[in-house]
Each structure stands twice: as structure tokens, then as C-alpha cells.
Design an enzyme around this catalytic site. Structure first.
Site, PDB file in Angstrom:
ATOM      1  CG  ASN A  19      -0.302  -0.023   2.541  1.00  0.00           C
ATOM      2  OD1 ASN A  19       0.752   0.602   2.728  1.00  0.00           O
ATOM      3  ND2 ASN A  19      -0.894  -0.699   3.517  1.00  0.00           N
ATOM      4  CG  ASN A  53      -4.480  -6.887   6.800  1.00  0.00           C
ATOM      5  OD1 ASN A  53      -4.113  -5.734   6.578  1.00  0.00           O
ATOM      6  ND2 ASN A  53      -5.739  -7.255   6.719  1.00  0.00           N
ATOM      7  CE  LYS A 100       2.424   4.246  34.425  1.00  0.00           C
ATOM      8  NZ  LYS A 100       3.734   4.942  34.471  1.00  0.00           N
ATOM      9  CE1 TYR A 154      -2.689  -3.671   0.471  1.00  0.00           C
ATOM     10  CE2 TYR A 154      -4.645  -4.809  -0.322  1.00  0.00           C
ATOM     11  CZ  TYR A 154      -3.918  -4.247   0.712  1.00  0.00           C
ATOM     12  OH  TYR A 154      -4.431  -4.259   1.989  1.00  0.00           O
ATOM     13  CE  LYS A 180      -9.975  -0.496   1.764  1.00  0.00           C
ATOM     14  NZ  LYS A 180     -10.220  -0.431   3.208  1.00  0.00           N
ATOM     15  CG  MET A 181      -8.634   2.042  -5.867  1.00  0.00           C
ATOM     16  SD  MET A 181      -8.716   2.416  -7.633  1.00  0.00           S
ATOM     17  CE  MET A 181      -6.987   2.762  -7.958  1.00  0.00           C
ATOM     18  CE  LYS A 182      -4.854  -0.994   0.605  1.00  0.00           C
ATOM     19  NZ  LYS A 182      -5.348  -0.559   1.918  1.00  0.00           N
ATOM     20  CG  ASP A 211      -6.923   2.501   2.636  1.00  0.00           C
ATOM     21  OD1 ASP A 211      -6.474   3.498   3.233  1.00  0.00           O
ATOM     22  OD2 ASP A 211      -6.948   1.355   3.140  1.00  0.00           O
ATOM     23  CB  ALA A 212      -4.326   7.749   1.272  1.00  0.00           C
ATOM     24  CG  ASN A 213      -3.091   1.946   3.526  1.00  0.00           C
ATOM     25  OD1 ASN A 213      -3.499   1.718   2.395  1.00  0.00           O
ATOM     26  ND2 ASN A 213      -3.397   1.172   4.559  1.00  0.00           N
ATOM     27  CD  GLU A 237      -9.683   2.712   4.417  1.00  0.00           C
ATOM     28  OE1 GLU A 237     -10.593   2.303   3.659  1.00  0.00           O
ATOM     29  OE2 GLU A 237      -8.934   1.940   5.045  1.00  0.00           O
ATOM     30  CD  GLU A 263      -6.534   0.550   8.108  1.00  0.00           C
ATOM     31  OE1 GLU A 263      -7.405   0.650   7.223  1.00  0.00           O
ATOM     32  OE2 GLU A 263      -5.459  -0.018   7.933  1.00  0.00           O
ATOM     33  CG  ASP A 290      -9.634  -4.996  12.980  1.00  0.00           C
ATOM     34  OD1 ASP A 290     -10.240  -5.835  13.679  1.00  0.00           O
ATOM     35  OD2 ASP A 290      -8.801  -5.305  12.101  1.00  0.00           O
ATOM     36  CG  HIS A 320      -8.585  -2.825   9.049  1.00  0.00           C
ATOM     37  ND1 HIS A 320      -7.933  -3.716   9.864  1.00  0.00           N
ATOM     38  CD2 HIS A 320      -7.783  -2.639   7.969  1.00  0.00           C
ATOM     39  CE1 HIS A 320      -6.778  -4.053   9.302  1.00  0.00           C
ATOM     40  NE2 HIS A 320      -6.655  -3.420   8.152  1.00  0.00           N
ATOM     41  CD  GLU A 339     -10.794  -3.970   4.771  1.00  0.00           C
ATOM     42  OE1 GLU A 339     -10.566  -3.688   5.958  1.00  0.00           O
ATOM     43  OE2 GLU A 339     -10.080  -3.595   3.825  1.00  0.00           O
ATOM     44  CB  SER A 340     -14.600  -9.353   2.695  1.00  0.00           C
ATOM     45  OG  SER A 340     -14.753  -9.379   1.320  1.00  0.00           O
ATOM     46  CE1 TYR A 341      -7.851  -6.057   3.426  1.00  0.00           C
ATOM     47  CE2 TYR A 341      -8.643  -7.503   5.163  1.00  0.00           C
ATOM     48  CZ  TYR A 341      -8.116  -6.296   4.758  1.00  0.00           C
ATOM     49  OH  TYR A 341      -7.840  -5.340   5.699  1.00  0.00           O
TER      50      TYR A 341
END
Ligand SMILES: O=C([O-])CC(=O)C(=O)O
Ligand SMILES: [Mg+2]
Length: 387
Positions: A19, A53, A100, A154, A180-182, A211-213, A237, A263, A290, A320, A339-341
């Protein structure tokens, strides 16, 4: 009844994808088994869990701290009021003794995997699917039909627009209607070209999320917002650093469409800070916390309480991670989906065998626990760890 062991093994979930931030060539997950002395249908009840992941296996933390605290607790202090089942909240508190607050780091991932296994065991001991147990405890109606979207798109070596289009076509053929794509791992002009390629492939059959991660600084996030708002996207995202709430808030002035993030927030306190300071809009934005990465469902229930305090519906949550745990939470507690991959991170992701995506939804089968026993490749790995 009692927990007789907590076992962990770190497994590879590697693939040659990247990504905007990381590649997955060395990605691992912790597989955990919570072994009980309860027998159901002639088989010992063992609860299973794993982390999603994006974070790596947590064997060190689990073996050095969390496992021992659970096993050292007096067994009766971990039980619910009936004395016949575990109380996940009590197991969680035992695991977190002498920790803590704040600085959540990755211990939240270690605890999240164990917590998944505890809930699996609890629902199996009760003899019901986890989503039905959750709905009953909350006094709400379960809805076994859950929205799912296909995450992928990806970057990987040699992947051109033709391959990207073929990947997305494959998701539509399997019944998805959101893909969805990266983005952010290539120059903006190249990402625009990739987005247009996907949009022309999916046409009116599906919607696209990007999704820009967490890659962008504010200036780049805004430049992308101005480009992306020309397209009817499902969401934009994780534009900036997950903890940069001011960036997220500023971005909403430039991006009127839906945005998604969360996420990489691992506690209800972090979720609260996002809602306090991130400018997220409860009428259109999406929250992706998540549980497998963020202290499990015991903590996710606290996060849902925070949402309620801030006027957010659980329907704005699409977690996520692509695991069956979040499918159960979605079906039991009314989240907006999961989500699903479809092609990645197997055998951990996905659905029980025979479950198909129809019009972007799956229907949960009635399997006791989380439902891992219904996924043959996954349960094989789990039983190899402990049964
Ligand atoms: O590529 C990743 O790290 C996974 C991710 O962000 C997602 O599924 O939204
Ligand atoms: Mg993401």
C-alpha cells in the site's frame, strides 16, 4: 469450568503487495487458542483468535505477559454469574492487570487476539453463534444479512491497469457492489489514471472506495481531495496520519463526500479523540476500528458506548480486517457492514465455506461460536495448534 491453556503460534500471511506505506512480504499474524475443560458434542471447547493484517504477530507479548496472567487467575474469578461460562470482561481484566493506561502501542493487538478466542469459546459453550449471543445480551434483534465490500487494488510489481481492472471485475463477478483500491503509493496523476480505469470497468455496477493508508501530509491530502471529489466515490480513507485529528478535521472543508478512518486507533480513548477532534461527520463518514487490533470486543463495546455519547450510530462502523469476528459484531450489534479481502490473507479472512456474496451482502450461517469450524482451511490450522 476453567481455562486450561492459552497457546500462540506466529504464522506468515505474506504476499508481494504494497500500500502507500508498507509492503506485506514479511507480514505475520498470531493464531491463539484458549483451551477449556468444557466438552460440547463430544469435543473439547477451544476458542480461537488471530489478529488482522497490518500489525504483526504478537507472540512475545502473549507468551511473556498476557497468557500467564490469565492462567494464574483463580478460575472462579473468570466466570459469569451462572458459573458455567467465562465472562470475557473478567478474562480481559485479568489479562490487563498491572498495565498502565495510555500509550496503547501493540499490546492492544495481543489482547485483541486473546479476546477473540475467549468470545469464540463463550459462544461455543453457550451453543449459539456469537452474533446471536451478542444480540441477546444487548436486547436487540440480530440481522444475519451483512454488507461486505471487496478490498484490494494493491500496488505490486508488474501490475498494470489491465490487471487492476481484471481484479475489480473478479470482485463484481463474485457478487460485490463496493470495491476498494489503494492510492498514495504512486504520483497523483498515476493514481488518477488508475482510479479512472477502475471506474470505467465497474461502471454503474459498483462503487469505488480509495485508501491512502495514512500517507499524506495536509497539503497532499488536500490536493488528493480536490482530485477525488470529481468522482462519486464510496469513501476517501485514511488520508493522513491516523493520530493527526487536526488534519482529518481540516480535510472535511475540502472533501464533501464520505471519508473513513480508524483502523489504526486501538482504544476507546483514541476513538473518542477522533470524534472530539477529527471533524468526522456522523451523517456520512465511516469508522473502521477493528477489534482484533484494538483490545478485542470487550474494548469495542466501550468504543460503541463512546459513539453513542457522541451521537453516532453503530451503522456508521464498517470495521477493517475482513475477519469473521467483525461479521458477528455487525450481525449481532447492527454495524454497517464489514471489510473483506477476497484474494488476500487466507485462510484467516473470508467466510465459512458455501457462504456467497449476493448484492454486496452475505448471510451468516448458524454455526456455534464465531463460525471458524465452517471454514475448512482455517479450522485445519486452528486445530493443528490446539484441539
Ligand atoms: O493495506 C492495509 O494495511 C489494509 C488496509 O488499510 C485496509 O484494509 O483498509
Ligand atoms: Mg485501510
Amino acid at each position: 469450568m476453567r481455562i486450561v491453556d492459552v497457546v500462540e503460534i506466529t504464522k506468515p500471511i505474506s504476499s508481494p503487495i504494497r500500500n502507500a506505506y508498507i509492503d506485506f512480504t514479511k507480514m505475520t499474524t498470531s493464531l491463539v487458542a484458549v483451551v477449556t475443560d468444557v466438552v460440547r458434542d463430544g469435543r473439547r471447547v477451544v476458542g480461537y483468535g488471530f489478529n488482522s493484517n497490518g500489525r504483526y504477530g504478537q507472540g512475545g507479548l502473549i507468551r511473556e505477559r498476557f497468557r500467564d496472567r490469565i492462567l494464574e487467575a483463580a478460575p472462579e474469578t473468570l466466570l459469569d454469574a451462572t458459573g458455567e461460562n467465562l465472562d470475557p470482561h473478567k478474562v480481559w481484566a485479568a489479562a490487563m492487570r498491572n498495565e498502565k493506561p495510555g500509550g496503547h502501542g501493540e499490546r492492544s493487538v495481543a489482547v485483541g487476539t486473546i479476546d477473540m478466542a475467549v468470545w469464540d469459546a463463550v459462544a461455543k459453550i453457550a451453543g449459539v453463534p456469537l452474533f446471536r449471543l451478542l444480540a441477546e445480551r444487548e436486547g436487540v434483534e440480530a440481522n444475519p444479512r451483512v454488507f461486505v465490500y471487496a478490498a484490494g487494488g494493491y500496488y505490486y510489481p508488474g501490475k498494470d491497469d489491465t490487471a487492476l481492472r481484471a481484479e475489480m471485475r473478479g470482485y463484481l463477478d463474485r457478487g460485490y457492489n463496493v470495491v476498494k483500491m489503494k492510492i498514495g503509493g504512486a504520483p497523483i496523476a498515476e493514481d488518477r489514471r488508475r482510479i479512472e480505469a477502475v471506474l470505467s470497468e465497474i461502471g454503474s455496477q459498483a462503487q469505488l472506495a480509495v485508501d491512502a493508508n495514512g500517507r499524506f501530509d495536509l497539503e497532499t491530502a488536500i490536493a488528493y481531495a480536490k482530485m477525488l471529489r470529481e468522482y462519486p466515490l464510496f469513501w476517501y480513507e485514511e488520508a493522513g496520519d491516523p493520530l493527526d485529528y487536526a488534519l482529518q478535521a481540516a480535510l472535511s472543508e475540502f472533501y464533501p463526500g464520505p471519508m473513513a478512518t480508524g483502523e489504526n486507533l486501538f482504544s476507546h480513548q483514541d476513538a473518542r479523540n477522533l470524534l472530539r477532534h477529527g471533524g468526522m461527520r456522523p451523517d456520512r463518514d465511516w469508522l473502521q476500528f477493528d477489534c482484533a487490533l484494538s483490545y478485542g470486543l470487550v474494548e469495542y463495546l466501550r468504543t460503541l458506548d463512546v459513539l453513542k455519547q457522541f451521537g453516532w450510530s453503530p451503522r456508521r462502523c464498517i470495521p477493517h480486517g475482513g475477519h469473521q469476528m467483525s461479521l458477528n459484531i455487525a450481525a449481532g450489534l447492527g454495524l454497517g457492514g464489514n471489510e473483506s479481502y477476497p484474494d488476500l490473507f487466507q485462510p484467516y479472512g473470508g467466510f465459512p465455506d458455501g457462504v456467497r456474496v449476493v448484492d454486496g451482502h452475505i448471510t451468516m450461517p448458524d454455526l456455534p461460536g464465531i463460525g471458524f469450524e465452517g471454514k475448512s482451511d482455517l479450522i485445519r490450522e486452528m486445530r493443528a495448534l490446539a484441539e
